[in-house]
Design a protein around this motif. Structure first.
Motif: not given
Length: 511
Positions: A184, A200, A203, A212-213, A230, A241, A244
């Motif tokens: 991130c 984050k 996973s 992520q959401d 992910s 994301d 990622s």
């Protein structure tokens, strides 16, 4: 007004404006037609049209200062974003094939899956190459948990198909690598110079099977399908994301650089970044899978002079010597512990050792074979779940260093593009860790290679699986020592590729 406002334009501004207006609406009409009929040919046109819009954006005729009634403020990527944002049309889905795991200890099923368009900060990728890893196999066998049903796979390379709102690091048509270790760039870990475990990265640490959401982008038979690490690369398309995914060299061969998405980087980074192998040193590598071979390549790049490879499968020795191993040792040939053999061979112990199997006994042996005052031992193979290794503190008090790593401790978004560039500059090879290619529909055969004990050792093979309309490459990466560890994340072996459906896409599986 027109004559002085558009810098960089050539010819009549009015004529250019008229051309842009006509071109934009023709492109928009074509894209809407593509949405109604998602053929492979149309997918190719979609990428070409996206590049055309990029040219308009570059001319500053689309993104700003265009009179009302023309294309407004749409920029070169916004037509792709309309799918996910709902601008001017309803959200649509892509229907493509994926290998689904509905139950553990059951085979994969090649199914038609609905891939929802990316939301804000998300990217849709057309997978071209991917690989099989033991972390995938452990989910299949039930040795590690992941929400089901799921699309597995986490080592791949592909092309950006579309992007969601606020995505800035990639554009449609870019070659990219999905990242199972996100970055991130904002959390405490990302800002630390020596850490790559982004906060984050749930996973891996706490798998929920979602982006992520907190939602999924996959649906099959009316049921939501879970994501894996992910990435979910055992499919022709995936949605990830933005944190990622990493853009890579447009000239890079995806069927090779996909290995940098996991197996190669894990081994190579263990040597050059984690252990920080020194010139003239002696190194020992336990296990001769794809990751282990990548460790040897890393030690060689760091100018170590002696490489001792350890495995109970002598069939792997030739490949180890090909990448640089100077000596190959089979523990079964000795009536003493392998660490004692190493101590005798290296006059007291090696400088650096790497455990790339994922067994507690080999982790202990790798530590013990290091020189007492200054030896460094790196754990690369993920250990068995719910097991501990008792270690006497004196083994470390004398000066040894014991350290572990995930993904070679590389910060993914920063490092993967650089590694691809290094490969393109021929700073290291990838061909030696590729053994075979299989078609996507043979994904179950690829997983069967793990315990076969024939051509591919459970921890000594990488299979490549080809995913797209013509090919998906499937790679099975093995670990080494002929053992089947209870759980693995990052251990692999030479690769093999497999063809799949109709488009050029490759999947790799690592073990």
């Amino acid at each position: 007004m027109l004559s002085g406002e558009w810098d960089g334009c050539v010819g009549s501004p009015k004529l250019l404006l008229h051309a842009v207006q006509c071109g934009f609406y023709l492109i928009k009409e074509r894209l809407e037609a593509i949405d109604q009929k998602r053929s492979d040919e149309d997918d190719e046109w979609r990428l070409k049209l996206g590049k055309a819009l990029s040219i308009l954006d570059w001319c500053k005729l689309v993104s700003h200062k265009t009179p009302a009634g023309c294309c407004g403020s749409l920029n070169s990527s916004e037509v792709f974003r309309m799918r996910s944002s709902g601008k001017n049309q309803q959200t649509q889905v892509i229907k493509r094939k994926a290998a689904l795991l509905w139950e553990t200890k059951k085979p994969f099923f090649i199914e038609e899956v609905e891939f929802a368009t990316p939301k804000a900060h998300e990217v849709c990728i057309k997978n071209m190459d991917t690989g099989i890893c033991h972390s995938d196999d452990n989910v299949v066998s039930g040795k590690s948990t992941s929400p089901l049903p799921v699309i597995l796979g986490h080592e791949a390379a592909g092309i950006v198909e579309s992007i969601g709102e606020e995505v800035t690091s990639v554009q449609p048509g870019d070659k990219v690598t999905p990242l199972f270790t996100p970055q991130c760039g904002k959390c405490r870990s990302c800002k630390h110079p020596e850490s790559n475990l982004c906060e984050k990265m749930n996973s891996i640490l706490q798998p929920q099977g979602k982006l992520q959401d907190g939602t999924s982008r996959f649906t099959c038979r009316g049921k939501p399908i879970r994501h894996f690490m992910s990435t979910s690369t055992f499919s022709q398309y995936t949605v990830v994301d933005e944190i990622s995914v990493a853009k890579i060299d447009a000239a890079s061969p995806l069927e090779k650089v996909c290995l940098i998405g996991c197996g190669f980087s894990t081994g190579y980074g263990s040597a050059v970044k984690v252990a920080k192998v020194t010139q003239g040193s002696t190194c020992a590598v336990f296990g001769l899978g794809g990751v282990s071979l990548s460790v040897i390549i890393g030690c060689k790049a760091a100018r170590a002079t002696r490489f001792i490879a350890v495995d109970i499968n002598k069939d792997k020795f030739a490949k180890a010597r090909e990448v640089g191993a100077s000596e190959c040792v089979n523990p079964q040939d000795y009536d003493k512990p392998i660490e004692e053999v190493h101590q005798e061979m290296s006059n007291g112990g090696v400088d650096f050792s790497f455990e790339v199997v994922g067994r507690l006994d080999t982790m202990a042996s790798a530590l013990l074979c290091c020189d007492k005052p200054f030896g460094v031992s790196v754990i690369v193979g993920a250990p068995p779940v719910s097991q501990t290794l008792p270690v006497h503190p004196m083994l470390l008090l004398t000066g040894r260093t014991w350290i572990g790593t995930i993904f070679g401790s590389f910060k993914s978004k920063d490092s993967v593009p650089k590694l691809v560039t290094d490969f393109m500059a021929k700073n290291f090879p990838l061909d030696p860790i590729i053994t075979n290619v299989l078609p996507f529909e043979k994904i179950n055969e690829g997983f069967d290679l793990f315990p076969s004990g024939k051509r591919w050792d459970p921890h000594g093979t990488q299979v490549g699986l080809q995913l797209g309309s013509s090919i998906l490459n499937l790679l099975v990466l093995g670990l080494g020592l002929g053992f089947r560890p209870p759980i693995h994340f990052l251990n692999f072996t030479p690769m093999m590729r497999l063809p799949v459906s109709e488009e050029p896409v490759c999947c790799y599986f690592e073990g």
